[in-house]
Motif scaffolding. Structure first.
Motif, short mmCIF file in Angstrom:
data_model
loop_
_atom_site.label_atom_id
_atom_site.label_comp_id
_atom_site.label_asym_id
_atom_site.label_seq_id
_atom_site.Cartn_x
_atom_site.Cartn_y
_atom_site.Cartn_z
N PHE A 1 -3.60 -0.53 8.19
CA PHE A 1 -4.13 -1.60 7.34
C PHE A 1 -4.54 -2.83 8.15
N GLY B 1 -3.22 -0.71 -2.90
CA GLY B 1 -3.76 0.62 -3.18
C GLY B 1 -3.18 1.69 -2.29
N SER B 2 -4.05 2.51 -1.70
CA SER B 2 -3.65 3.65 -0.87
C SER B 2 -2.77 4.61 -1.67
N TYR C 1 2.83 -0.07 -2.76
CA TYR C 1 2.24 -0.28 -4.07
C TYR C 1 3.06 0.40 -5.15
N ALA D 1 0.83 -1.19 0.00
CA ALA D 1 0.00 0.00 0.00
C ALA D 1 0.87 1.24 0.00
N PHE E 1 -7.82 2.05 0.08
CA PHE E 1 -7.17 0.77 -0.20
C PHE E 1 -8.20 -0.34 -0.14
#
Length: 295
Positions: free
Chosen positions: A293, A135-136, A117, A113, A218
């Motif tokens: 997360f 994601g994020s 990422y 993330a 995310f």
């Protein structure tokens, strides 16, 4: 005359010896594995546990120079961190890949993330577990305000600068709206660079609207595959064996241990009581990044 016995561990029968020599000296396909695990920060932070250009560059060099390599695998598990270090590491991965003509495959473990990422997108393909977090795609800045605390205990803050904005966002003074606005402009510029990198690397693979993808949200990989953030599901060893055969060798490229550390002796700067405060704060920051997360 007595017959010469095989060395220890060598089968005594002729077929067994042939199989032993074949397994011992046969060189099948090789896919070196570089493990990129931890918070991304400049060298020296987080007690040396962080991912930085300084710590990762030698590993990448060894991986891409591995004789007989068919590809390079990245084993990723990072909640992000420094955008600069993320960009430097990712660029180095692409440089080696172009020089050696080797495909790069990223395998996401718990999380890739934010900066994690960013690193994943340096690969030509991203594979993840369905429950991995991806994601994020955003930028965050956090801190604390201590102005009420120091006033309560009778401490006076004294700051002298030669520039009117030098003490911007001083945690011991009240937050100023104009300082926050300057910070947001900096974040927007960094975020634009992040988005440009994702567009460059994922291109037409992205399926979601940018107004959703680039908000910093995310998702699990199960949802991320619908957005085009990853390419498929799988586990590193099983995936690479399916592609390159059961005999594929997967050497893990790790940092070389210094001679004294092999005997349990620690060397270097940064230990001792003087490092307790900074080390504690770094550990708290690292813990906060993972906890975002749920890890």
């Amino acid at each position: 005359m007595a017959s010469r016995l095989p060395s220890k561990g060598t089968p005594a029968t002729v077929p067994g010896m042939l199989n032993w020599f074949r397994d011992r000296f046969h060189r099948g396909p090789v896919v070196p594995v570089v493990r990129l695990s931890g918070v991304i920060a400049s060298g020296g932070l987080l007690g040396g546990r962080s991912l930085s250009m300084e710590s990762v560059a030698p590993l990448l060099k060894r991986a891409f120079e591995t004789r007989g390599a068919k590809a390079v695998a990245l084993s990723l598990n990072s909640p992000g961190g420094s955008p600069v270090q993320s960009a430097l590491i990712a660029q180095r991965i692409r440089l080696h890949a172009a020089e050696k003509g080797l495909p790069v495959i990223a395998f996401v473990e718990d999380v890739a993330a934010s900066g994690g990422y960013w690193l994943a997108c340096a690969a030509d393909e991203i594979i993840a577990d369905p429950s991995s977090i991806v994601g994020s795609i955003g930028v965050i800045s956090s801190g604390f305000g201590f102005q009420d605390l120091i006033a309560r205990i009778g401490v006076e803050r004294r700051v002298h600068t030669s520039g009117e904005n030098k003490s911007m966002l001083d945690p011991f003074r009240p937050e100023q709206p104009e300082d926050v606005e300057r910070l947001k402009r900096l974040q927007a510029e960094i975020h634009d660079g992040f988005k440009d990198w994702i567009r460059q690397r994922r291109g037409k693979l992205l399926k979601g609207d940018e107004s959703v993808l680039f908000t910093g949200e995310f998702w699990t990989a199960r949802r991320g595959i619908d957005f085009g953030l990853i390419d498929g599901f799988g586990e590193l060893r099983a995936t690479l064996q399916a592609r390159y055969g059961d005999k594929v060798r997967l050497p893990v490229i790790g940092p070389r241990r210094r001679l004294l550390s092999r005997f349990g002796l620690q060397t270097g700067i940064g230990g001792g009581i003087d490092n307790i405060g900074p080390a504690t704060l770094a550990a708290l920051e690292e813990r906060a990044l993972w906890q975002r997360f749920g890890l």
